[in-house]
Design a protein around this motif. Structure first.
Motif, PDB file in Angstrom:
ATOM      1  N   ALA A  17       0.925  -1.417  -0.118  1.00  0.00           N
ATOM      2  CA  ALA A  17       0.265  -0.140  -0.192  1.00  0.00           C
ATOM      3  C   ALA A  17       0.528   1.322   0.096  1.00  0.00           C
ATOM      4  O   ALA A  17       0.745   2.439  -0.280  1.00  0.00           O
ATOM      5  CB  ALA A  17      -0.677  -0.019   1.480  1.00  0.00           C
ATOM      6  N   LEU A  18       2.011   1.624   1.089  1.00  0.00           N
ATOM      7  CA  LEU A  18       2.922   2.560   0.722  1.00  0.00           C
ATOM      8  C   LEU A  18       3.803   2.887  -0.439  1.00  0.00           C
ATOM      9  O   LEU A  18       3.338   3.518  -1.048  1.00  0.00           O
ATOM     10  CB  LEU A  18       3.450   2.087   1.781  1.00  0.00           C
ATOM     11  N   ASN A  23       4.391   5.904  -5.523  1.00  0.00           N
ATOM     12  CA  ASN A  23       4.077   6.304  -7.141  1.00  0.00           C
ATOM     13  C   ASN A  23       2.502   6.643  -7.623  1.00  0.00           C
ATOM     14  O   ASN A  23       2.344   6.159  -8.448  1.00  0.00           O
ATOM     15  CB  ASN A  23       3.766   3.945  -7.787  1.00  0.00           C
ATOM     16  N   LYS A  24       1.579   7.112  -6.260  1.00  0.00           N
ATOM     17  CA  LYS A  24       0.760   7.828  -6.740  1.00  0.00           C
ATOM     18  C   LYS A  24      -0.998   7.366  -7.236  1.00  0.00           C
ATOM     19  O   LYS A  24      -1.839   7.777  -8.301  1.00  0.00           O
ATOM     20  CB  LYS A  24       0.817   9.167  -7.757  1.00  0.00           C
ATOM     21  N   GLU A  44      -4.759   8.875   5.374  1.00  0.00           N
ATOM     22  CA  GLU A  44      -3.011   9.399   5.219  1.00  0.00           C
ATOM     23  C   GLU A  44      -3.423   9.389   3.980  1.00  0.00           C
ATOM     24  O   GLU A  44      -2.123  10.711   3.316  1.00  0.00           O
ATOM     25  CB  GLU A  44      -1.894   9.083   6.396  1.00  0.00           C
ATOM     26  N   THR A  45      -3.153   7.885   3.050  1.00  0.00           N
ATOM     27  CA  THR A  45      -3.254   8.091   2.098  1.00  0.00           C
ATOM     28  C   THR A  45      -4.213   9.431   0.937  1.00  0.00           C
ATOM     29  O   THR A  45      -4.125  10.008  -0.198  1.00  0.00           O
ATOM     30  CB  THR A  45      -3.934   6.843   1.303  1.00  0.00           C
ATOM     31  N   ALA A  46      -5.978   9.095   2.090  1.00  0.00           N
ATOM     32  CA  ALA A  46      -7.104  10.028   0.971  1.00  0.00           C
ATOM     33  C   ALA A  46      -6.732  11.858   1.164  1.00  0.00           C
ATOM     34  O   ALA A  46      -6.938  12.692   0.763  1.00  0.00           O
ATOM     35  CB  ALA A  46      -8.001   9.904   1.700  1.00  0.00           C
ATOM     36  N   ARG A  47      -5.590  12.010   2.931  1.00  0.00           N
ATOM     37  CA  ARG A  47      -4.778  12.801   2.513  1.00  0.00           C
ATOM     38  C   ARG A  47      -3.907  13.575   1.559  1.00  0.00           C
ATOM     39  O   ARG A  47      -3.741  15.106   1.593  1.00  0.00           O
ATOM     40  CB  ARG A  47      -4.351  13.586   4.307  1.00  0.00           C
ATOM     41  N   ASP A  48      -2.920  13.110   1.767  1.00  0.00           N
ATOM     42  CA  ASP A  48      -1.965  13.288   1.068  1.00  0.00           C
ATOM     43  C   ASP A  48      -2.234  13.187  -0.487  1.00  0.00           C
ATOM     44  O   ASP A  48      -1.152  13.739  -0.983  1.00  0.00           O
ATOM     45  CB  ASP A  48      -0.670  11.937   0.766  1.00  0.00           C
ATOM     46  N   SER A  49      -3.103  12.362  -1.148  1.00  0.00           N
ATOM     47  CA  SER A  49      -3.765  12.761  -2.316  1.00  0.00           C
ATOM     48  C   SER A  49      -3.949  14.059  -3.187  1.00  0.00           C
ATOM     49  O   SER A  49      -3.685  14.261  -3.934  1.00  0.00           O
ATOM     50  CB  SER A  49      -4.731  11.308  -2.583  1.00  0.00           C
ATOM     51  N   GLY A  50      -4.640  14.715  -2.424  1.00  0.00           N
ATOM     52  CA  GLY A  50      -5.144  15.990  -2.356  1.00  0.00           C
ATOM     53  C   GLY A  50      -6.860  15.812  -3.418  1.00  0.00           C
ATOM     54  O   GLY A  50      -6.807  16.874  -3.545  1.00  0.00           O
TER      55      GLY A  50
END
Length: 79
Positions: A17-18, A23-24, A44-50
């Protein structure tokens, strides 16, 4: 990442997952984290995706699953 995604150990799937996140490939990362009940990683992934759509779909998932604490944590993390 594809080989690790199917690994029997949860930590190896977490690494997959990381890798997806780096790799976006945010949707794949979030789906894998949700499957493994690693909700903090998914948030955290949802946040970082913007990406607002990814955050909203994760929030919808928490509402449908009646996970009030996760919903609140996701709101705090993503917004």
């Amino acid at each position: 990442a594809q080989k690790l995604e199917k690994h029997e150990l949860v930590e190896m799937r977490r690494i997959a997952a990381l890798v997806y996140k780096k790799n976006k490939k945010y949707k794949q990362s979030i789906d894998l984290s949700k499957h493994d009940k690693m909700y903090r990683d998914a948030m955290e992934t949802a946040r970082d995706s913007g990406n607002q759509e990814l955050a909203e779909s994760l929030l919808r998932y928490f509402v449908e699953a009646n996970m009030k604490e996760c919903f609140a944590a996701c709101l705090f993390t993503c917004y």
